[in-house]
Design a protein around this motif. Structure first.
Motif, mmCIF file in Angstrom:
data_model
loop_
_atom_site.group_PDB
_atom_site.id
_atom_site.type_symbol
_atom_site.label_atom_id
_atom_site.label_comp_id
_atom_site.label_asym_id
_atom_site.label_seq_id
_atom_site.Cartn_x
_atom_site.Cartn_y
_atom_site.Cartn_z
ATOM 1 N N TRP A 733 -78.467 -4.662 22.796
ATOM 2 C CA TRP A 733 -78.339 -4.460 24.232
ATOM 3 C C TRP A 733 -77.202 -5.294 24.798
ATOM 4 C CZ3 TRP A 733 -78.795 -9.039 26.794
ATOM 5 C CH2 TRP A 733 -79.566 -10.040 26.211
ATOM 6 N N GLN A 735 -76.137 -6.489 29.061
ATOM 7 C CA GLN A 735 -76.691 -6.350 30.410
ATOM 8 C C GLN A 735 -75.813 -7.021 31.451
ATOM 9 O OE1 GLN A 735 -80.426 -8.425 29.619
ATOM 10 N NE2 GLN A 735 -79.935 -9.940 31.193
ATOM 11 N N TYR A 736 -75.925 -6.491 32.685
ATOM 12 C CA TYR A 736 -75.344 -7.088 33.873
ATOM 13 C C TYR A 736 -76.457 -7.763 34.665
ATOM 14 C CZ TYR A 736 -70.970 -4.365 33.444
ATOM 15 O OH TYR A 736 -69.775 -3.830 33.033
ATOM 16 N N ASP A 737 -76.202 -9.001 35.108
ATOM 17 C CA ASP A 737 -77.097 -9.686 36.038
ATOM 18 C C ASP A 737 -76.339 -9.919 37.333
ATOM 19 O OD1 ASP A 737 -79.636 -10.317 34.541
ATOM 20 O OD2 ASP A 737 -78.174 -11.186 33.152
ATOM 21 N N TYR A 770 -83.403 -0.955 34.059
ATOM 22 C CA TYR A 770 -83.136 -1.800 35.211
ATOM 23 C C TYR A 770 -84.185 -2.885 35.282
ATOM 24 C CZ TYR A 770 -86.921 0.483 37.852
ATOM 25 O OH TYR A 770 -88.140 0.951 38.279
ATOM 26 N N LYS A 771 -83.861 -3.976 35.944
ATOM 27 C CA LYS A 771 -84.755 -5.124 36.005
ATOM 28 C C LYS A 771 -85.659 -4.995 37.225
ATOM 29 C CE LYS A 771 -84.643 -10.060 35.018
ATOM 30 N NZ LYS A 771 -83.757 -11.238 34.802
ATOM 31 N N TRP A 776 -88.159 -5.065 32.215
ATOM 32 C CA TRP A 776 -87.089 -4.078 32.094
ATOM 33 C C TRP A 776 -87.719 -2.699 31.984
ATOM 34 C CZ3 TRP A 776 -82.098 -5.165 32.880
ATOM 35 C CH2 TRP A 776 -81.688 -6.498 32.771
ATOM 36 N N GLY A 804 -80.533 -6.468 37.915
ATOM 37 C CA GLY A 804 -79.947 -6.397 36.587
ATOM 38 C C GLY A 804 -80.006 -5.009 35.989
ATOM 39 N N LEU A 805 -78.997 -4.646 35.186
ATOM 40 C CA LEU A 805 -78.963 -3.406 34.423
ATOM 41 C C LEU A 805 -78.736 -3.735 32.961
ATOM 42 C CD1 LEU A 805 -76.770 -0.902 36.498
ATOM 43 C CD2 LEU A 805 -79.237 -0.776 36.100
ATOM 44 N N ARG A 806 -79.343 -2.939 32.082
ATOM 45 C CA ARG A 806 -79.191 -3.164 30.649
ATOM 46 C C ARG A 806 -78.926 -1.837 29.948
ATOM 47 N NH1 ARG A 806 -83.602 -6.466 27.103
ATOM 48 N NH2 ARG A 806 -82.525 -8.206 28.157
ATOM 49 N N GLU A 808 -79.203 -0.263 26.463
ATOM 50 C CA GLU A 808 -79.896 -0.504 25.193
ATOM 51 C C GLU A 808 -79.468 0.593 24.215
ATOM 52 O OE1 GLU A 808 -84.279 -1.786 24.842
ATOM 53 O OE2 GLU A 808 -84.284 0.373 24.355
#
Length: 825
Positions: A733, A735-737, A770-771, A776, A804-806, A808
């Motif tokens: 993965w 991710q953006y935080d 998404y967080k 997630w 946040g976006l991830r 995966e």
């Protein structure tokens, strides 16, 4: 630390040599005995100072014995700082340099690699050039101890290294010390040196061919070849020529292309074809060296200062001027340029040597030469000892702080010491036609044989590169005829030369040698005037950024500096340097004549002993500029990459000062320009997201994901990338935080895929999460998750507001993968 685990025109000249001009242009003969040539070559091995023996091609320039040149002025002061700084006193700090029990003088101890030999190469010539008795005695102690360590079969130094490469010898650490031993022989005449070197090279000649391609030595044999030629020209032993041929045939194939992008390997290795060409006498070998240089500088050297983006290895996609050039690379590049000057007679190599010396080298250490950093960057807004975790630089250790750096920097503080001594020695060369050549300019005095064998002295008085006039005064016991060569730099279009106050008739064109041949007598003078105009260079490969030169010096923004001794001692400090004034400026230039945008402010009086500091630099430039508010440092205080110029700015116009690049430890050297109207570009706001991943290769960058650099294809090696290498077939993965929650409804991913070149492929599958609090969750109602190469794969989904976006991914079996760009909106 990772790196550890002829076309000739037949003009006869004095001494019987023949001077030639490269290409179709003949030398210009003048009635007063002055002429110019583009390249200084000869077809006869002649001169007083050990010219090449056949079958080596003769050279016009000959290295003078160590000690023949006495540097003065600011150059001498740099050497004096070195005597009492890292090089001259490094055994007080470095445990690698303890004499007792060291493998270089006690082969059974098991210790010893490149640290001693790197250091000794600089220390010996530092002592011999300055005449400092303490340094000279220390160097001689080590050198005589090393000579005494030689075994009956010719090997010397650590016994462990004899078989350390799979049973074969590691020849690399021996190469630097051979230079020191040569200098020692030139100064002392010790009769042990010639048989010592002969036995050692006989040992090399008995090795299996495969040995010559191994490890660091495999790409650095040019250093060894230089020492073989030195010995061959004194003994004529034919086996030495055979040894060079065997080395060339079985080591890295620099003739075929760039054999290594490790910055030091390249700085040393690229010249090997030209060196081998002295035997082969085929233009293809020198052309290979030139092609290698052009290739690396064309991709990674698109910035001022003379170096290239090589903060360990040069990396495709990492050519921004925030990248660094290793201190070892600076010193080795300078040495290569000096060797190539003597081999080729081409003035361009000394242009390149002085560019590094005046713009990069002094900033690689603190003003007292008590500490240094691993890399010197062209755009740098903070120097600290913090690890940069987003792979802004390649290595996984801090590289910017000034430190003695015994173990963390290791190679650089041991190796840097040769740079100024070798520069001093190469200010002057003897010539095959029994003259003298001023190939570099600094206050100095040379004593050498010329003409009919008379020993003369020539004093060079100048404040160059800060002053534009170089004066020469001849001292001779009787009138003597000989040629005096003066290098005319590539940047100088209107040089003039006067002899005893009278102008010479020949045109001193840029990138040439002007040669004055006459009968000289004591008291004769020569005045070389090198007008220093301002030039603005545009770096189209780096977003149309510009750099500003005046003569050989490049100028950087004068950023206020706060020096913080955060560790170390007064004798051996460790420094961080913090900015005290704004730095994010674009220059406001006159589009029709950019050079006219600058005012030159010169301080009165003589140049300071150390002119490479904010307070002592004798020249400033003033120019109009505007701040670019969105140009910031990243979260780890590294300047963010350049964006396209001209850039828009609504900020008020200010006047800023630029100072010589080497005086600015914090510096902006590649500037954006400010534009108005439709051709001006918005400077993109830095991403509000921080990036993290399940894995990331050390050569890659997390920041590549949102750097707004658009790829041309999935295998675009010209842009930064992120990969999960060397994880294969696994779930990973990235991710953006977000600092504040963001509403998103689309995500676009541009996959990295090196099919046909490596083992990265588009993923087998992926999804977007998404967080939600600490959990997630998959986005809802998503469109297809594409895995196509060479395009953005966009997924649309029900809007979510999230912190946040991830992404995966499931990697393909037996393959890794990566991302060039990821946009969320």
């Amino acid at each position: 630390m990772k790196r550890r685990d002829f076309l000739k025109f037949g003009l006869a000249t004095a001494g019987g040599a023949v001077l030639a001009a490269h290409g179709t242009q003949s030398a210009e003969a003048a009635a007063d005995g002055a002429r110019t040539v583009d390249v200084a070559v000869t077809d006869k091995a002649a001169g007083f100072y050990t010219p090449n023996r056949a079958p080596l091609a003769p050279t016009q320039f000959l290295k003078l014995p160590v000690g023949a040149v006495k540097p003065k002025g600011w150059l001498r002061h740099q050497l004096d700082l070195q005597v009492d700084g890292l090089c001259g006193r490094y055994p007080e700090v470095s445990d690698f340099l303890k004499y007792d029990g060291n493998g270089w003088v006690d082969p059974t101890s098991g210790s010893g690699w490149e640290e001693v030999t790197y250091w000794l190469r600089g220390l010996a010539d530092l002592g011999y050039v300055t005449g400092d008795p303490r340094v000279t005695a220390l160097a001689n102690k080590w050198i005589t101890g090393i000579i005494a360590s030689q075994q009956p079969d010719g090997w010397f130094g650590p016994s462990r290294a004899r078989t350390s490469l799979g049973g074969d010898p590691d020849f690399w650490p021996h190469m630097p010390v051979l230079y020191a031993i040569r200098s020692y022989q030139e100064v002392t005449g010790d009769p042990k040196v010639i048989p010592f070197l002969t036995k050692y090279f006989q040992f090399q000649a008995k090795q299996r061919p495969e040995t010559f391609g191994k490890d660091w030595a495999g790409v650095r044999w040019g250093d060894n070849i230089d020492s073989i030629y030195w010995l061959y020209n004194r003994t004529g032993d034919a086996f030495l020529i055979d040894l060079v041929k065997m080395i060339h045939a079985n080591s890295a194939k620099w003739t075929d292309g760039v054999a290594s992008l490790h910055n030091v390997n390249f700085a040393q290795g690229f010249r090997e074809p030209a060196q081998y060409g002295a035997i082969a006498q085929d233009d293809k070998f020198l052309n290979a060296t030139k092609r290698n240089y052009a290739e690396v500088m064309g991709e990674f050297g698109q910035m001022a200062g003379g170096g290239f983006a090589g903060d360990e290895n040069a990396r495709h996609g990492y050519g921004d001027p925030r990248q660094g050039f290793e201190t070892c690379g600076i010193a080795e590049y300078m040495l290569s340029f000096q060797i190539l000057t003597r081999l080729t007679g081409e003035p361009i190599w000394m242009d390149r040597c002085e560019e590094l010396a005046f713009n990069m080298l002094p900033a690689s250490y603190d003003p007292e030469q008590k500490s240094m950093h691993y890399i010197t960057t062209m755009n740098c807004v903070q120097i600290d000892n913090d690890l940069k975790t987003h792979h802004q630089y390649q290595n996984d250790f801090p590289m910017l702080a000034y430190q003695p750096g015994v173990h963390n920097y290791r190679c650089c503080p041991h190796n840097y010491g040769m740079a100024w001594p070798y520069y001093s020695e190469n200010l002057w060369h003897a010539t095959a036609d029994r003259g003298l050549a001023a190939n570099l300019y600094a206050a100095s005095e040379v004593t050498a044989k010329v003409g009919d064998g008379t020993t003369v002295s020539v004093a060079q008085t100048t404040e160059y590169p800060f002053g534009d006039t170089v004066n020469f005064a001849i001292a001779a016991p009787k009138p003597v005829a000989f040629p005096l060569y003066l290098r005319i730099p590539r940047w100088c279009a209107n040089a003039t030369v006067r002899v005893n106050g009278k102008p010479v008739a020949a045109h001193a064109r840029a990138s040439s040698y002007l040669i004055v041949h006459r009968t000289w007598k004591s008291g004769d003078t020569v005045t070389l005037h090198l007008p220093m105009d301002i030039h603005v260079r545009t770096w189209t490969a780096n977003k149309n950024a510009v750099s500003v030169d005046r003569g050989p010096i490049t100028y950087s923004l004068a950023i206020g500096e706060k020096w913080d001794r955060y560790a170390g001692t007064e004798q051996w400090p460790e420094y961080a340097v913090y900015p005290q004034t704004p730095w994010n400026y674009g220059l406001v230039l006159d589009k029709s004549n950019p050079a006219h945008s600058f005012d030159v402010a010169q301080k009165g009086g003589p140049v300071a002993a150390n002119p490479f500091t904010h307070g002592t630099t004798p020249i400033e430039l003033r120019v109009k500029a505007k701040k670019i508010p969105h140009w910031t440092a990243d979260s780890e205080n590294v300047v963010t990459p350049l964006q396209m110029s001209p850039a828009k700015s609504a900020e008020p116009t200010e006047t800023v000062s630029l100072i010589p690049m080497a005086a600015a430890r914090l510096r902006i050297t590649s500037f954006p320009t400010i534009g108005f109207g439709p051709d001006a570009h918005d400077w993109t706001i830095p991403p509000a997201a921080t990036v993290s991943a399940s894995a990331s290769h050390v050569n890659d960058s997390l920041d590549a994901l949102n750097d707004n650099i658009e790829p041309k294809q999935s295998y675009d090696m010209g842009v930064p990338r992120f990969t999960w290498w060397d994880h294969k077939g696994s779930q990973e993965w990235v991710q953006y935080d977000y600092k504040t929650p963001k509403t998103v409804s689309t995500a676009s991913v541009y996959w990295f895929d090196d099919t046909g070149h490596g083992e990265c492929r588009v993923p087998k599958s992926w999804r977007l999460l998404y967080k939600d609090g600490n959990d997630w969750k998959p986005v809802a109602n998503s469109s297809d998750y594409g895995v196509a190469p060479d395009k953005y794969n966009t997924v649309a989904f029900t809007p979510v507001t999230t912190s946040g976006l991830r992404v995966e991914v499931q990697l393909q079996d037996n393959f890794s993968g990566g991302v060039l760009e990821w946009k969320a909106g």
